[in-house]
Design an enzyme around this catalytic site. Structure first.
Site, short mmCIF file in Angstrom:
data_model
loop_
_atom_site.label_atom_id
_atom_site.label_comp_id
_atom_site.label_asym_id
_atom_site.label_seq_id
_atom_site.Cartn_x
_atom_site.Cartn_y
_atom_site.Cartn_z
N CYS A 108 0.84 -1.20 0.00
CA CYS A 108 0.00 0.00 0.00
C CYS A 108 0.87 1.24 0.00
CB CYS A 108 -0.93 0.00 1.21
SG CYS A 108 -2.16 1.32 1.19
N CYS A 116 -2.00 4.12 7.01
CA CYS A 116 -3.05 4.28 8.03
C CYS A 116 -2.64 3.55 9.30
CB CYS A 116 -4.37 3.73 7.50
SG CYS A 116 -4.92 4.52 5.97
N CYS A 155 -4.43 0.16 10.22
CA CYS A 155 -4.56 -0.86 9.17
C CYS A 155 -4.44 -2.27 9.75
CB CYS A 155 -3.49 -0.67 8.11
SG CYS A 155 -3.58 -1.88 6.77
#
Length: 350
Positions: free
Chosen positions: A72, A76, A79
């Protein structure tokens, strides 16, 4: 009897007695055989019913979430499916697994990550989407993405084959997104969200929003913006800890600071109760109600608060692998996992 010797009479009597006994034994044998036949038939029926019960106990993979990549471009903090490997199956192997799932009863496939548009700039994803809709003829094909890598030309090439595109958005405040990690450089996550919404409208793809509620956005009111974007569904998740992913020594994220209480989550839901498309998912509803397939096509069992993988469906088949998924079908239905998920049936105004 005149003219008949005693010996002859004795022989006649013995013959008659033997004939009588022979008839009796014949009937008894016939009855016994009939009884055994009936017993065997009953046993056969019982075995058949037992087999049917076992078949009923087998989980049907109606809706599957295939996290084909863990990589990714966002970071975040909460996550729960992190970049622990960079592995992605070759396309033909992935297609083979998707066909196995269809043959086992799959109706909906959701492609996720990681960020699914990152690998081969979305072309690998597009080919799977097209295969699932045209070759497998699945009623529903969907994607969950952060939206940062999506280009209009992808819609032009693959939009016809996609039913639902879900974009993750946790806040309509750019600083909050930065604190969460839902950003890349100076790009505006919110501006991109609205741009993708317009593309979904233009290329006839149902638009959905996913939000993870955590300590940084729990007091926000997103009602106005959600109503403006008008998604078909707004999935609102309570931040969830998964050992080895976003909690524990082996984790790549430390999400403990993002966790909110059940009451805080309920307060957030109450604040947005006027939003008709809101679909809430608490930790309880979320944990075991998804069939999650990882990058090796292994089902992930989250019952112990971590992700324990089955063997790959490519090695042992769907029926064997899914028995280790820990899937809670009742909770899947309770949380609204089965809904109108084909854009052909949504009757949307494009």
């Amino acid at each position: 009897m005149p003219g008949v010797s005693v010996g002859a009479l004795l022989e006649l009597c013995i013959s008659t007695i033997l004939s009588i006994f022979s008839g009796i034994f014949s009937k008894v044998f016939s009855w016994s055989k009939g009884a055994c036949g009936a017993t065997n038939s009953l046993l056969s029926d019982a075995n058949s019913q037992s087999g049917q019960r076992k078949d009923l106990d087998v989980t049907t993979p109606t809706s599957v979430n295939y996290h084909f990549t863990r990589k990714c471009n966002y970071k975040c903090g909460f996550c729960f499916h992190t970049a622990k490997t960079s592995f992605v199956l070759p396309l033909e192997e992935a297609k083979k697994g998707l066909r196995l799932l269809k043959e086992a009863g799959m109706e909906k496939i959701n492609f996720s990550g990681g960020e699914p548009f990152l690998h081969e700039r979305g072309d690998f994803l597009g080919k799977m989407v097209q295969y699932c809709k045209t070759e497998l003829q699945l009623p529903s094909v969907s994607i969950v993405s952060n939206g940062s890598m999506i280009k209009e030309k992808w819609f032009q090439k693959y939009g016809d084959f996609l039913d639902i595109l879900a974009i993750s958005c946790d806040s309509f405040d750019e600083e909050t997104n930065q604190m969460i990690g839902r950003s890349q450089g100076k790009k505006s996550h919110i501006e991109n969200l609205f741009k993708i919404r317009s593309w979904c409208q233009e290329y006839k793809v149902a638009f959905k929003i996913n939000s993870v509620i955590n300590t940084f956005n729990v007091h926000e009111d997103m009602t106005e913006q959600i109503n403006q974007l008008n998604p078909v569904r707004w999935k609102v998740f309570q931040c969830l800890l998964i050992d080895g992913e976003n909690a524990g020594e082996a984790a790549l994220r430390e999400a403990e600071t993002f966790v909110i209480t059940d009451q805080q989550f309920q307060d957030y839901l109450d604040r947005h109760s006027a939003v008709s498309c809101l679909v809430p998912e608490s930790n309880e509803k979320m944990r075991n109600s998804y069939l999650i397939l990882d990058e090796y096509m292994r089902f992930l069992d989250c019952r112990e608060g971590r992700k324990d993988p089955s063997r790959s469906i490519l090695d042992v088949g769907v029926k064997d692998a899914i028995s280790f998924s820990g899937f809670d079908e009742k909770m899947f239905l309770k949380r609204g996992g089965k809904y109108v998920w084909s854009k052909a049936d949504m009757k949307l105004e494009w």
